[in-house]
Design an enzyme around this catalytic site. Structure first.
Site, PDB file in Angstrom:
ATOM      1  N   HIS A 161      37.860 -30.690  -3.770  1.00  0.00           N
ATOM      2  CA  HIS A 161      37.199 -30.128  -4.954  1.00  0.00           C
ATOM      3  C   HIS A 161      37.926 -28.878  -5.426  1.00  0.00           C
ATOM      4  CE1 HIS A 161      33.435 -32.444  -3.610  1.00  0.00           C
ATOM      5  NE2 HIS A 161      34.078 -33.101  -4.550  1.00  0.00           N
ATOM      6  N   GLU A 164      36.971 -25.107  -4.832  1.00  0.00           N
ATOM      7  CA  GLU A 164      36.661 -24.689  -3.464  1.00  0.00           C
ATOM      8  C   GLU A 164      37.920 -24.108  -2.807  1.00  0.00           C
ATOM      9  OE1 GLU A 164      34.617 -28.114  -1.832  1.00  0.00           O
ATOM     10  OE2 GLU A 164      33.228 -28.128  -3.532  1.00  0.00           O
ATOM     11  N   HIS A 286      35.433 -28.130   2.711  1.00  0.00           N
ATOM     12  CA  HIS A 286      34.803 -27.917   1.404  1.00  0.00           C
ATOM     13  C   HIS A 286      34.149 -26.541   1.444  1.00  0.00           C
ATOM     14  CE1 HIS A 286      34.695 -32.041  -0.441  1.00  0.00           C
ATOM     15  NE2 HIS A 286      35.032 -32.362   0.791  1.00  0.00           N
ATOM     16  N   GLU A 354      31.526 -27.442   5.470  1.00  0.00           N
ATOM     17  CA  GLU A 354      31.183 -26.715   4.239  1.00  0.00           C
ATOM     18  C   GLU A 354      31.308 -25.233   4.576  1.00  0.00           C
ATOM     19  OE1 GLU A 354      30.507 -27.736   1.217  1.00  0.00           O
ATOM     20  OE2 GLU A 354      29.915 -29.837   1.397  1.00  0.00           O
TER      21      GLU A 354
HETATM   22  O1  0X9 Z   1      29.166 -33.382  -2.406  1.00  0.00           O
HETATM   23  C1  0X9 Z   1      30.216 -33.294  -1.751  1.00  0.00           C
HETATM   24  O2  0X9 Z   1      31.209 -33.972  -1.960  1.00  0.00           O
HETATM   25  C2  0X9 Z   1      30.280 -32.273  -0.608  1.00  0.00           C
HETATM   26  N1  0X9 Z   1      29.608 -31.057  -0.966  1.00  0.00           N
HETATM   27  S1  0X9 Z   1      30.298 -30.035  -2.058  1.00  0.00           S
HETATM   28  O3  0X9 Z   1      29.324 -29.020  -2.387  1.00  0.00           O
HETATM   29  N2  0X9 Z   1      31.510 -29.319  -1.376  1.00  0.00           N
HETATM   30  O4  0X9 Z   1      30.752 -30.795  -3.167  1.00  0.00           O
HETATM   31  C3  0X9 Z   1      29.551 -32.868   0.593  1.00  0.00           C
HETATM   32  C4  0X9 Z   1      30.355 -33.890   1.302  1.00  0.00           C
HETATM   33  C5  0X9 Z   1      29.582 -34.529   2.415  1.00  0.00           C
HETATM   34  N3  0X9 Z   1      28.724 -35.558   1.942  1.00  0.00           N
HETATM   35  C6  0X9 Z   1      27.375 -35.480   1.868  1.00  0.00           C
HETATM   36  N4  0X9 Z   1      26.752 -34.420   2.265  1.00  0.00           N
HETATM   37  N5  0X9 Z   1      26.751 -36.526   1.419  1.00  0.00           N
HETATM   38 ZN    ZN Z   2      33.398 -29.937  -2.096  1.00  0.00          ZN
END
Ligand code: 0X9
Ligand code: ZN
Length: 485
Positions: A161, A164, A286, A354
């Protein structure tokens, strides 16, 4: 009942928010309190850009109309960052020499400089090009870096992302630590000598560059979509379980999954690389929320056959950074994630970290976040040779595994030996060690036997291996004695 009514109202608002497309473009980060888990899942499903979710709250990116609509229902909602674009430019403006975020160019130059400075232990390769033609760099650290050795392999990735930025810093800090510590620090030297560590610190270089230069609060890659909008979410585009929950079909959404699984050059590059390398373990970085997540992401209530191993490993990793370890879908389900592909297809022990408490922490916080997380990365590199034995790539490495790692594997895996695959790998490792003892003895050497003896004296899980090695020695002596007569 009250909770039910609130949930129904929230669903209504979600629908309204999506029907009324942004009239204003200023995006804010907002915390909504008193939200049910079902609402959070529905929001993820509808393509809302969720940054953090807890038991009864969610931190989500909203435009001004969406904020007004939600505020009526969640009086305790609060705006955490009013203007996310301004927030990014403020962070850029606050950068000082010595405390700066990497850009694509400074990262590339740093990696090239490392190859010149440490040619015997690292190598840089492009594993593909991004939408806009930038090289996606993979940096290898290992002794004999130009040779594909039979050593446990692990992969550390950053910046799926764009915004990030901190997710590039931890891989880069780990690289620095390994290179500078080689030959000086006993453990770091051992890791470089006995592992093949790969780093892709910036999976999405176009998005990162856009986020840093156009002062945009950007998440996706820079694909020009067929409807004229830009960007596919790389972490919704992996082909394993692609197209399910928590991923949007709308190209203008931040969680747009793309027209098909692996439609994007960035995810294709990781797919081809990962399938070629057979990694035993990996981390994808992330931000933010201070979490360590493990599969599955794509849905709740689906069985992960290695859940116990993941949980044990994740909790050990969490001791280094004090993050919360949980199943990925517990945060919210999302399909097409890197971790589901890395585990589901490549069978790697795959984690998503995260990092931090903000998307882009102040530059002065970079060093502290790296200090907090690099030890966890080193631990994963180490355990790619022990826990990683349960993966297909790991199993293939057993015959050449160094004795130190093999003994660690016996200790680490013993509590999980009720699992058939784990029990199998323990057996294979014990037999490999016994064979090594016998062949060393034929050359008048005994280092493996001595290591086993020492470990067995303090750790019951190694005693069986030590006994087996001794039995093999006795058998071999009898056998060679008999064949002489
Ligand atoms: O939504 C995502 O891709 C990740 N969070 S972010 O805020 N960095 O975008 C989470 C990835 C892990 N997947 C889940 N939690 N479902
Ligand atoms: Zn992310």
């Amino acid at each position: 009942m009250k909770r039910f009514l609130v949930a129904v109202l929230f669903f209504g608002v979600i629908g309204f928010c999506l029907a009324s497309e942004p009239l204003t473009t200023t995006k804010s980060l907002v915390r909504l309190e008193g939200v049910t888990h079902a609402t959070i899942v529905a929001m993820a499903d509808k393509g809302f850009d969720i940054a953090r979710a807890g038991f009864d709250f969610v931190e989500v990116v909203l435009n001004q109309d969406q904020i007004k609509a939600f505020a009526k229902l969640s009086p305790k909602s609060s705006v955490l960052i009013t203007d996310l674009d301004k927030y990014v430019s403020d962070v850029l403006a606050s950068q000082k020499a010595g405390a700066q975020y990497f850009t694509y160019d400074t990262m590339t130059q740093t990696l090239k400089d490392y190859v010149n400075k440490y040619p015997n232990i690292c190598k840089l390769n492009s594993i593909g090009k991004s939408c806009e033609g930038r090289d996606i760099w993979a940096f290898k650290i290992s002794k004999n870096p130009t040779v594909d050795e039979k050593e446990p392999r692990c992969l550390i990735m950053g910046d799926h992302h764009a915004r990030e930025w901190i997710s590039v810093e931890v891989p880069m800090a780990t690289i620095k630590m390994l290179l500078e510590g080689y030959g000086k620090d006993e453990r770091l030297t051992r890791l470089v000598d006995t592992r093949e560590c790969y780093f892709v610190p910036m999976v999405n270089p176009d998005g990162m560059t856009y986020s840093q230069t156009k002062e945009k609060f950007w998440r996706k890659n820079r694909r020009k979509n067929s409807d004229g909008t830009f960007g596919v979410d790389p972490n919704r585009n992996y082909g394993y379980k692609w197209g399910g929950a928590g991923a949007s079909t709308n190209p203008s959404d931040d969680t747009y999954r793309g027209p098909s699984g692996f439609s994007e050059p960035e995810t294709q590059a990781i797919r081809d690389f990962a399938q070629r390398m057979q990694f035993s373990a990996d981390i994808t970085f992330h931000s933010y929320a201070e979490l360590i997540l493990y599969p599955w992401s794509y849905a709740t209530g689906v069985t992960n056959p290695d859940e116990e191993l993941f949980k044990k490993f994740a909790n050990e990793l969490a001791k280094f950074n004090n993050y919360t370890a949980e199943t990925s879908s517990e945060m919210y389900p999302s399909s097409g994630d890197a971790d589901d592909f890395m585990y589901g297809v490549c069978k790697s022990l795959s984690f998503t970290f995260e990092l931090a408490k903000a998307f882009i922490p102040a530059p002065t916080e970079i060093a502290g976040i790296c200090d907090q997380n690099v030890p966890a990365v080193l631990y994963l590199i180490e355990k790619s040779g022990t826990y990683g034995l349960v993966t297909p790539g790991g199993a293939q490495n057993i015959p050449t595994l160094d004795t130190f790692s093999a003994i660690s594997a016996l200790k680490d895996l013993e509590p999980l030996s009720h699992n058939d695959i784990v029990a199998d790998r323990i057996q294979a490792t014990m037999h490999m060690l016994a064979q090594r003892v016998v062949s060393e003895e034929a050359n008048g050497e005994s280092q493996t036997l001595l290591m086993l003896q020492q470990a067995a004296s303090t750790d019951p899980s190694v005693q069986v291996a030590f006994k087996l090695a001794n039995q093999c020695r006795t058998f071999e002596k009898l056998h060679s004695g008999a064949s002489k007569n």
